[in-house]
Scaffold this active site. Structure first.
Site, PDB file in Angstrom:
ATOM      1  N   GLU A  52      66.263  72.245  55.903  1.00  0.00           N
ATOM      2  CA  GLU A  52      67.710  72.482  55.852  1.00  0.00           C
ATOM      3  C   GLU A  52      68.490  71.230  56.276  1.00  0.00           C
ATOM      4  O   GLU A  52      68.222  70.643  57.313  1.00  0.00           O
ATOM      5  CB  GLU A  52      68.063  73.654  56.771  1.00  0.00           C
ATOM      6  CG  GLU A  52      69.524  74.058  56.722  1.00  0.00           C
ATOM      7  CD  GLU A  52      69.838  75.227  57.645  1.00  0.00           C
ATOM      8  OE1 GLU A  52      70.899  75.852  57.460  1.00  0.00           O
ATOM      9  OE2 GLU A  52      69.036  75.517  58.551  1.00  0.00           O
ATOM     10  N   LYS A 126      74.286  78.752  50.823  1.00  0.00           N
ATOM     11  CA  LYS A 126      73.898  79.715  51.853  1.00  0.00           C
ATOM     12  C   LYS A 126      74.936  80.822  51.973  1.00  0.00           C
ATOM     13  O   LYS A 126      76.127  80.558  52.146  1.00  0.00           O
ATOM     14  CB  LYS A 126      73.735  78.973  53.182  1.00  0.00           C
ATOM     15  CG  LYS A 126      73.212  79.797  54.345  1.00  0.00           C
ATOM     16  CD  LYS A 126      72.995  78.871  55.530  1.00  0.00           C
ATOM     17  CE  LYS A 126      72.438  79.582  56.738  1.00  0.00           C
ATOM     18  NZ  LYS A 126      72.171  78.626  57.850  1.00  0.00           N
ATOM     19  N   CYS A 169      67.720  79.400  55.620  1.00  0.00           N
ATOM     20  CA  CYS A 169      67.662  79.682  57.050  1.00  0.00           C
ATOM     21  C   CYS A 169      68.071  81.122  57.376  1.00  0.00           C
ATOM     22  O   CYS A 169      67.352  82.060  57.063  1.00  0.00           O
ATOM     23  CB  CYS A 169      68.502  78.660  57.804  1.00  0.00           C
ATOM     24  SG  CYS A 169      68.107  78.573  59.589  1.00  0.00           S
TER      25      CYS A 169
END
Length: 296
Positions: A52, A126, A169
Site C-alpha cells: 500500500e 480504496k 488494506c
C-alpha cells in the site's frame, strides 16, 4: 491463457525517516522497489503486486499537509508512467498502489493496474477509509484526513495472465466488496496493506483466507515490514501471503525482512472449487436488501 500463473508479492521496509522530504522518500523507495520488481521477474513472477502506497512511509500515522505533495495523477503521473515502462520491458503485470490526486486537491488511496505490454488497464480506489488511534501517543490510521472513499466500484481487470481485482488494506474487513470482486469475475484478488502488530495481527490470516474460500479465488495479501520513525507506532509485521480457494497458504513471507514472495496460481482449482461448492448459484441476493439500509 495458461492455467498456471506465477505471482510475486513484495514486502519492504521504508528506509527513510518520516521527517525527511517527500521527494527523498519517493526517490529512495521507487529505486528500491524497481529492484524488487526485477527480482520478482527473475524468479518467474508474471503478476507482481507492491504494498500500500509503496513509495514512502505509512504517513497516515500523523495528520500533516506535507504528505499531500506525495500524491500524483493516475495514469499521467510520473510513477505510473515509469512502472508502465518497467512492465513493458519485463513483460509482467504490475499492481501499483500509490497516492492519487484528482484535479486540484481531491485525494484517493489507489492502485493502478498495468498490463504486461505496459498498457494502463485502470485503477481501484480504496472504498473503506479508517480513522482509528493506535497506542496512546496520538498516532493512528488517520486516513480520513488524506483520502476520500473510492467511487469506482469493484472493477476486475482482464490482464495478460489472469482476471484480477484489488482490495486495499482496511477493505479486507468488509466481505461485501470481496464478494463483488468474485461476482465481477476475479480469479485473483490482491490486498496491499500497511498494518501493525497489536491491532490487526490476530485477523491477518483469518479474514482473507475466508474471502478466498467464500468466493472461490486466490488472494494475495501484502503487508510492509519494520517500524517507521518518527512515529514508531508499531511493528509492520510482514507475513505477506498467497492463499488458494480452499484456504491453503501457498506461500508466506517473513515477519521482518524485505522479501519477494513467489506463489503459483492454478486456475483449474478455481473451477473445481466453484463447481463443488456453488456458492454463487446458491446465494440469495433478493433477500439481502436490508444490507443497503442506512439503519443499523
Amino acid at each position: 491463457m495458461a492455467d498456471s500463473v506465477k505471482i510475486g508479492l513484495i514486502q519492504a521496509k521504508n528506509d527513510v525517516d518520516g521527517s525527511e522530504s517527500v521527494d527523498l522518500h519517493k526517490e529512495k523507495a521507487i529505486e528500491k522497489h524497481i529492484h524488487l520488481v526485477r527480482e520478482a521477474s527473475e524468479k518467474g513472477a508474471q503478476i507482481v503486486c507492491l504494498q500500500e502506497i509503496f513509495y514512502g512511509p505509512y504517513f497516515c500515522a500523523e495528520q500533516n499537509t506535507k504528505w499531500y505533495d506525495a500524491a500524483e495523477e493516475i495514469p499521467e503521473g510520473p510513477t505510473t508512467v515509469r512502472f508502465q515502462a518497467l512492465a513493458r520491458e519485463l513483460g509482467i503485470v504490475i499492481v501499483l498502489p500509490i497516492y492519487e490526486r484528482e484535479g486540484i486537491s481531491t485525494y484517493y488511496n489507489t492502485a493502478a493496474v498495468i498490463d504486461a505490454d505496459g498498457s494502463y488497464l485502470g485503477k481501484y480506489r480504496k472504498q473503506h477509509i479508517p480513522h482509528v488511534a493506535v497506542g496512546d501517543n496520538g498516532h493512528g490510521f488517520w486516513e480520513k484526513y488524506y483520502f476520500k472513499p473510492g467511487n469506482l466500484g469493484y472493477p476486475v481487470f482482464d490482464t495478460a495472465f489472469a482476471k484480477i481485482g484489488v482490495y486495499i488494506c482496511y477493505d479486507r474487513h468488509f466481505p461485501e466488496g470481496a464478494r463483488l470482486l468474485g461476482l465481477n469475475g476475479a480469479e485473483i484478488v490482491f490486498n496491499p496493506s500497511a498494518t501493525v502488530a497489536g491491532l490487526s495481527e490476530y485477523l491477518w490470516k483469518l479474514e482473507q483466507p475466508a474471502h478466498a474460500v467464500a468466493n472461490g479465488y486466490y488472494l494475495g495479501a501484502i503487508n510492509r515490514v519494520g517500524t517507521e520513525g518518527p512515529w514508531n507506532m508499531g511493528e509492520f509485521y510482514g507475513q505477506s501471503y498467497l492463499v488458494d480457494p480452499r484456504g491453503n497458504f501457498v506461500a508466506v513471507g517473513s515477519r521482518d525482512e524485505d522479501e519477494v514472495i513467489i506463489g503459483d496460481v492454478n486456475k483449474k482449482m478455481i473451477r473445481e472449487v466453484r463447481d463443488t461448492w456453488q456458492f454463487y448459484r446458491d446465494r440469495r441476493p433478493e433477500t439481502y436488501g436490508e444490507m443497503t439500509s442506512l439503519l443499523p
